[in-house]
Design a protein around this motif. Structure first.
Motif, PDB file in Angstrom:
ATOM      1  N   PRO A   1      62.330 -55.074 -36.357  1.00  0.00           N
ATOM      2  CA  PRO A   1      63.281 -54.467 -37.299  1.00  0.00           C
ATOM      3  C   PRO A   1      64.522 -55.339 -37.457  1.00  0.00           C
TER       4      PRO A   1
ATOM      5  N   SER B   1      68.496 -50.957 -40.622  1.00  0.00           N
ATOM      6  CA  SER B   1      68.240 -49.530 -40.397  1.00  0.00           C
ATOM      7  C   SER B   1      68.969 -48.711 -41.448  1.00  0.00           C
TER       8      SER B   1
ATOM      9  N   ARG C   1      68.412 -44.806 -42.988  1.00  0.00           N
ATOM     10  CA  ARG C   1      67.594 -43.652 -42.631  1.00  0.00           C
ATOM     11  C   ARG C   1      67.982 -42.404 -43.416  1.00  0.00           C
TER      12      ARG C   1
ATOM     13  N   ASP D   1      61.165 -37.842 -41.751  1.00  0.00           N
ATOM     14  CA  ASP D   1      62.139 -38.855 -41.323  1.00  0.00           C
ATOM     15  C   ASP D   1      61.711 -40.207 -41.897  1.00  0.00           C
TER      16      ASP D   1
ATOM     17  N   GLU E   1      62.839 -44.186 -42.595  1.00  0.00           N
ATOM     18  CA  GLU E   1      63.779 -45.234 -42.208  1.00  0.00           C
ATOM     19  C   GLU E   1      63.275 -46.592 -42.693  1.00  0.00           C
ATOM     20  N   CYS E   2      64.124 -47.302 -43.427  1.00  0.00           N
ATOM     21  CA  CYS E   2      63.827 -48.684 -43.800  1.00  0.00           C
ATOM     22  C   CYS E   2      64.190 -49.559 -42.611  1.00  0.00           C
ATOM     23  N   ILE E   3      63.213 -50.289 -42.060  1.00  0.00           N
ATOM     24  CA  ILE E   3      63.442 -51.050 -40.832  1.00  0.00           C
ATOM     25  C   ILE E   3      63.334 -52.565 -41.026  1.00  0.00           C
ATOM     26  N   GLN E   4      62.836 -53.012 -42.178  1.00  0.00           N
ATOM     27  CA  GLN E   4      62.792 -54.445 -42.456  1.00  0.00           C
ATOM     28  C   GLN E   4      63.087 -54.701 -43.929  1.00  0.00           C
TER      29      GLN E   4
ATOM     30  N   TYR F   1      53.528 -46.486 -41.565  1.00  0.00           N
ATOM     31  CA  TYR F   1      54.393 -47.551 -42.061  1.00  0.00           C
ATOM     32  C   TYR F   1      54.020 -47.908 -43.499  1.00  0.00           C
TER      33      TYR F   1
ATOM     34  N   LYS G   1      72.688 -55.007 -48.267  1.00  0.00           N
ATOM     35  CA  LYS G   1      71.685 -55.311 -47.238  1.00  0.00           C
ATOM     36  C   LYS G   1      70.530 -56.117 -47.826  1.00  0.00           C
TER      37      LYS G   1
END
Length: 264
Positions: free
Chosen positions: A135, A138, A140, A147, A149-152, A220, A257
């Motif tokens: 990652p 973050s 979220r 839940d 969440e954008c992690i990459q 994912y 971001k």
């Protein structure tokens, strides 16, 4: 005899390796165009809410019969190649032309030809590469037991790549209907009623998108979007819509971001 011929044709069709189409955005007030290298012999839409018409053998014209129609599947056979994808209604599509002609190496010597070939290059390998990556961001949103969440986030010279972790914390499966992508600008309060809304709808070039998230499970999601630049106050709005139910979750990824993301 006709039945035997039909079975033979369908047998050949089923053994043909399918090529993935973009998700085609269409409207009820205009036409979207698909162009292929070879003559089109088969067009099948999953619903009668859309119409498709073949012109000059190699061009397919698509249109929605009414606004706000549900997305559907699309199957096209051009020559010996089978194409599969989806069609969805968008009030103002960001693009209306989809060129699936493949140029040979001799014709790709010009800048224009190289641009077309590059735009058709597969991105799925980069999405697969992200599966093992760590990652790097973050963003979220948690709503109605889902839940997200954008992690990459990564960029290259043509696209932005996203990886999201989606967890269903409820005891009811979350069946995905549609994910939409729109770049928006945050206008100062004094300008909100004076300036036309600033937004740009986007359609992924490619995706790895689970259709169902069972109770208590994490899945994912991977997307590649055409590169788009906005101001630092802007953001990418992703809306996840449930197919059988009313859960709709909106995730806002700050443009800053995306604009400062690492190169992939």
């Amino acid at each position: 005899m006709k039945a035997i011929i039909a079975l033979f044709l369908w047998g050949n069709l089923l053994t043909t390796q399918a090529q993935k189409l973009d998700t085609i955005s269409v409207t009820s007030e205009g036409t979207s165009y698909l162009i292929f290298d070879e003559p089109i012999s088969l067009v099948n839409l999953g619903t009668k809410a859309y119409i498709g018409k073949v012109e000059k053998d190699r061009m397919l014209f698509l249109k929605a019969l009414s606004p706000n129609t549900e997305p559907t599947t699309l199957l096209v056979q051009a020559g010996s190649t089978l194409f599969t994808g989806y069609v969805r209604y968008v009030k103002k599509p960001s693009r209306s032309f989809y060129d699936y002609r493949i140029m040979d190496e001799s014709s790709s010597s010009s800048p224009a030809a190289r641009s077309v070939v590059s735009s058709l290059a597969p991105t799925i390998s980069k999405l697969v590469k992200m599966k093992t990556g760590k990652p790097n961001v973050s963003v979220r949103e948690v709503k109605d037991g889902v839940d997200i969440e954008c992690i990459q986030v990564f960029n290259d010279t043509q696209r932005t790549y996203l990886k999201l972790a989606v967890k269903n914390t409820t005891t009811i499966a979350y069946v995905l209907d549609l994910v939409t992508f729109t770049y928006k600008e945050r206008l100062p309060r004094r300008l909100r009623n004076k300036v036309a809304p600033q937004y740009e709808e986007m359609t992924p070039d490619d995706r790895i998108e689970p259709a169902r998230i069972e109770a208590g499970r994490i899945k994912y999601f991977y997307y590649s979007l055409p590169l788009y630049s906005t101001t630092e106050s802007g953001y990418l709005e992703m809306i996840f819509r449930e197919k059988v139910g009313a859960r709709v979750i909106t995730l806002e990824i700050p443009a800053k971001k995306i604009m400062t993301a690492s190169l992939l």
